[in-house]
Design an enzyme around this catalytic site. Structure first.
Site, PDB file in Angstrom:
ATOM      1  N   SER A   1     -90.795  10.105 -92.846  1.00 27.36           N
ATOM      2  CA  SER A   1     -89.566  10.892 -92.900  1.00 27.36           C
ATOM      3  C   SER A   1     -89.776  12.215 -93.617  1.00 27.36           C
ATOM      4  CB  SER A   1     -88.474  10.107 -93.628  1.00 27.36           C
ATOM      5  OG  SER A   1     -88.145   8.922 -92.931  1.00 27.36           O
TER       6      SER A   1
ATOM      7  N   ALA B   1     -83.958   5.880 -97.124  1.00 25.07           N
ATOM      8  CA  ALA B   1     -83.582   4.581 -96.558  1.00 25.07           C
ATOM      9  C   ALA B   1     -82.735   4.695 -95.293  1.00 25.07           C
ATOM     10  CB  ALA B   1     -82.824   3.770 -97.607  1.00 25.07           C
ATOM     11  N   GLN B   2     -82.207   5.873 -94.989  1.00 23.67           N
ATOM     12  CA  GLN B   2     -81.293   6.016 -93.859  1.00 23.67           C
ATOM     13  C   GLN B   2     -81.957   5.671 -92.528  1.00 23.67           C
ATOM     14  OE1 GLN B   2     -79.806   9.964 -93.209  1.00 23.67           O
ATOM     15  NE2 GLN B   2     -78.047   9.278 -92.033  1.00 23.67           N
TER      16      GLN B   2
ATOM     17  N   THR C   1     -82.917  10.430 -83.837  1.00 26.97           N
ATOM     18  CA  THR C   1     -82.248  10.903 -85.043  1.00 26.97           C
ATOM     19  C   THR C   1     -82.379  12.425 -85.095  1.00 26.97           C
ATOM     20  OG1 THR C   1     -84.164  10.897 -86.534  1.00 26.97           O
ATOM     21  CG2 THR C   1     -83.055   8.781 -86.158  1.00 26.97           C
ATOM     22  N   CYS C   2     -81.885  13.028 -86.168  1.00 31.95           N
ATOM     23  CA  CYS C   2     -81.993  14.488 -86.269  1.00 31.95           C
ATOM     24  C   CYS C   2     -83.442  14.929 -86.453  1.00 31.95           C
ATOM     25  CB  CYS C   2     -81.144  15.013 -87.417  1.00 31.95           C
ATOM     26  SG  CYS C   2     -81.597  14.365 -89.040  1.00 31.95           S
TER      27      CYS C   2
END
Length: 423
Positions: free
Chosen positions: A112, A118-119, A54-55
């Protein structure tokens, strides 16, 4: 069976280093094939593997009979074209219970940049599907991830970990509001049409900007997203010529190279008579050349720059974090118990095979006796005795073998296995 994980994220590695290890979803399958083939057919013939990219993070999860952290680490360093020493200074490695704990915390949003977001759960599910499609996901990693999803669901249901969380998109809107007095008077451009841009466009559209546009490599996909917000779509190739029209630019594509260069932004500023531009680069690797940040009339923020904004208010959720960690602890214990039981599977399979062999032999003997006209009761008696003798033979033989100490130990084991009192 052993499970291990390694990776780097927004707390351990700078943006540009993370960019060297970013894998688009369509790259996952060939990358997993490369990783698994690197083990060869020696000590690690059947390595399970999954990659989450992910990023904010890139993480590799593996499972095999024997852990191979060093090998996996070396492969990752080579794939990113960096020295192992550099990668090691920014990466983390985890084994068995700690690997499970980390996966559960990531799925629950505890690891996170946006606490409780929630992503990441959807991104993990996409990564698992990609690994499954690539044939790289075995029973152990499948169990790990399915349990991580269940733990994440329980955390979100039983705690307020996601309450009042500030997303990247909301943080971008907040910062833009500090630069422009009235966002309704701004023109906003979104570069890309993925999930992150969808989220950002939703937040900015709520502020009712004067104009909203989507620039995307595939015009059809851009039009589909733009239509939801009453905006226009343009081709990515038209971006340099129209950049000056927009006050706010939010970009997040899967490009491996910057798509908004220093020269294009300088020309846009000149055409705007140096009216300020607010730019948000949510991509990893970068979509906007880092030199753009030095321009006097540009306010450029990357995912790492947004960290301070999204972390505001996290202290208010520490009670929820404690609750979440307790749920995760229970999940880790359950997974490790399951993993430990996996070691007895071959023995259980052998015992079942042996029992089936005995049963088949006695059934064949019984059928022969019935064919000869033997009474059914006599045949059943003979079959039950035959099975009993086969089951007891090994235990009785061990009781008469070895010295006194070994016989005593055998007697205790046999007593525990065969003389249990059913409740």
């Amino acid at each position: 069976m052993s499970v291990w994980a390694l990776g780097l994220n927004h707390t351990t590695a700078p943006l540009d280093l993370r960019g060297r290890f970013a894998f688009a979803l369509d790259q996952i399958a060939p990358t997993l094939q490369s990783l698994r083939s690197s083990f060869g057919t020696g000590r690690h013939p059947q390595v399970e593997a999954a990659i989450i990219s992910t990023c904010n993070r890139t993480e590799i999860y593996c499972a095999a009979e024997q852990a191979a952290l060093d090998h996996t680490f070396g492969w990752l360093a080579q794939s990113g074209g960096v020295a192992p020493a550099l990668l090691r200074s920014h990466a983390y490695t985890l084994h068995d219970g700690e690997a499970a704990r980390h996966a559960f915390r990531v799925a629950s949003g505890l690891d996170s940049m946006v606490l409780g977001e929630a992503q990441i759960l959807g991104q993990m599910k996409d990564a698992v599907r990609a690994a499954e499609t690539a044939g790289a996901l075995g029973s152990t990693l499948n169990q790990l991830f399915q349990r991580s999803f269940a733990v994440a669901k329980e955390v979100r249901t039983a705690t307020e970990i996601g309450a009042h969380s500030i997303s990247m998109a909301a943080a971008a809107v907040r910062l833009a509001g500090q630069l422009f007095e009235d966002l309704r008077q701004t023109r906003v451009l979104f570069v890309g049409a993925g999930e992150m841009i969808d989220l950002a466009a939703t937040h900015f559209a709520a502020k009712e900007p004067k104009a909203l546009a989507i620039a995307n490599r595939t015009l059809e996909r851009g039009e589909k997203l733009a239509s939801r917000f009453g905006g226009e779509a343009m081709r990515l190739a038209d971006l340099p010529g129209r950049l000056a029209e927009f006050d706010i630019v939010v970009s997040c594509t899967a490009s491996t190279l910057p798509i908004i260069g220093l020269g294009a932004v300088e020309r846009a500023l000149k055409a705007r008579k140096h009216r300020p531009m607010f730019m948000v680069d949510l991509a990893v690797p970068r979509d906007v050349e880092p030199e753009v940040k030095a321009l006097e009339d540009v306010y450029l923020y990357t995912v790492d720059d947004l960290a301070q904004v999204v972390q505001q208010g996290q202290a208010n959720r520490q009670a929820a974090v404690a609750q979440a960690e307790a749920i995760i602890d229970a999940g880790v214990q359950s997974f490790m118990h399951w993993l430990g039981q996996r070691g007895t599977v071959p023995l259980i399979q052998q015992l079942n095979a042996q029992a089936d062999e005995w049963r088949a032999a006695e059934m064949a003997r019984a059928r022969k006796l019935l064919a000869k006209g033997e009474p059914i009761d006599a045949v059943l008696e003979a079959m039950s005795r035959g099975l009993t003798q086969k089951m007891m033979h090994g235990a009785l033989a061990e009781l008469h073998a070895g010295d006194a100490a070994s016989r005593e130990q055998t007697a205790q084991t046999i007593s525990r296995l065969f003389l249990r009192k059913e409740r």
